[in-house]
Scaffold this motif. Structure first.
Motif, PDB file in Angstrom:
ATOM      1  N   ASP A 122       0.765  -1.158   0.087  1.00  0.00           N
ATOM      2  CA  ASP A 122       0.267  -0.028  -0.097  1.00  0.00           C
ATOM      3  C   ASP A 122       1.025   1.175  -0.145  1.00  0.00           C
ATOM      4  N   THR A 125       2.440   1.953  -3.388  1.00  0.00           N
ATOM      5  CA  THR A 125       1.736   2.237  -4.267  1.00  0.00           C
ATOM      6  C   THR A 125       1.277   3.705  -4.142  1.00  0.00           C
ATOM      7  N   LEU A 126       1.257   4.297  -2.818  1.00  0.00           N
ATOM      8  CA  LEU A 126       0.921   5.615  -2.331  1.00  0.00           C
ATOM      9  C   LEU A 126       2.165   6.401  -2.939  1.00  0.00           C
ATOM     10  N   ASP A 128       3.953   6.011  -5.405  1.00  0.00           N
ATOM     11  CA  ASP A 128       4.151   6.188  -6.976  1.00  0.00           C
ATOM     12  C   ASP A 128       2.950   7.126  -7.202  1.00  0.00           C
ATOM     13  N   VAL A 129       1.894   6.954  -6.554  1.00  0.00           N
ATOM     14  CA  VAL A 129       0.770   7.912  -7.088  1.00  0.00           C
ATOM     15  C   VAL A 129       0.879   9.374  -6.903  1.00  0.00           C
ATOM     16  N   GLU A 130       1.622   9.568  -5.661  1.00  0.00           N
ATOM     17  CA  GLU A 130       1.865  10.991  -4.975  1.00  0.00           C
ATOM     18  C   GLU A 130       3.162  11.589  -5.481  1.00  0.00           C
ATOM     19  N   ASP A 131       3.914  10.516  -5.993  1.00  0.00           N
ATOM     20  CA  ASP A 131       5.461  10.910  -6.686  1.00  0.00           C
ATOM     21  C   ASP A 131       5.993  11.427  -5.431  1.00  0.00           C
TER      22      ASP A 131
END
Length: 233
Positions: A122, A125-126, A128-131
């Motif tokens: 998790d 993933t976070l 990556d999503v929020e860079d």
């Protein structure tokens, strides 16, 4: 237990100033900017890690971001939150499970391999999503804090009273910056160690020589550069 995840990301490079007379000034500015950006980045990473940990009844113990380029490593240490740790102790007292022999209940993190894996998935993933970790690839490591965990905040010293602790100070106390002893109290921002609990060495031995049998040293929290528990099992 460690869950390691290789995370690819975009690469980048620094463009140096061409004018020779501006070189030193530019370097200083870049260093200052990097420090500010790194501090901001660590705060963002910590906040994100705490959100993910809370969703699994976990707590963030510590976070480290080291290395450079593709050799960067983001290390996360997690443990069960206080309520979940209390359940583990209650279950052991009811005979429903066993605690590790010789390990005080307050030292238990309760972290499982599944906890690490779930958090890593998790949190990765976070990120990556929020860079949150721009630049070259890096490695994400998630683990329990271990029996010689770092102590970083006031609550840690309150929680681990009666445990053996190793402390390094910013400025010397009685000519010594390295102390090991039993944490007997933490009051008004001051840590008190019982030095008679362990055999002192080097400067610590000299600094404590001549004191009463129950030797002790008081260390202000603001003077502690780093500290960790000392395993007794």
């Amino acid at each position: 237990m460690v869950c390691a995840v290789n995370v690819p990301a975009c690469g980048g490079e620094i463009q140096w100033a061409r004018a020779h007379f501006l070189f030193v000034a530019n370097i200083a500015t870049v260093c200052q900017d990097r420090k500010r950006l790194m501090a901001l980045q660590i705060d963002q990473l910590r906040a994100a890690a705490e959100r993910v940990a809370a969703s699994y009844q976990l707590e963030l113990v510590d976070l480290e971001f080291q290395g450079a380029g593709k050799f960067r490593t983001l290390r996360i240490y997690i443990e069960k939150n206080a309520a979940e740790r209390a359940k583990l102790v209650a279950a052991a007292e009811a005979g429903e499970s066993e605690l590790p022999k010789g390990v005080p209940a307050e030292l238990l993190s309760g972290t499982t391999h599944e906890d690490c894996a779930n958090f890593a998935t998790d949190f990765g993933t976070l990120l990556d999503v929020e860079d949150l970790v721009p630049g070259a690839e890096y490695t994400l490591e998630v683990s329990s804090p271990g029996l010689e965990r770092k102590l970083s905040k006031a609550a840690d010293y309150q929680r681990f009273v009666s445990s053996l602790v190793k402390i390094q100070t910013f400025t010397a106390i009685d000519g010594n910056r390295h102390w090991t002893g039993r944490l007997v109290s933490f009051k008004n921002g001051v840590v008190t160690l019982d030095l008679s609990a362990v055999k002192q060495k080097g400067k610590a031995k000299k600094a404590s020589a001549g004191k009463a049998a129950s030797q002790s040293v008081e260390v202000p929290l603001v003077n502690i550069e780093k500290a960790n528990l000392v395993a007794e099992v």
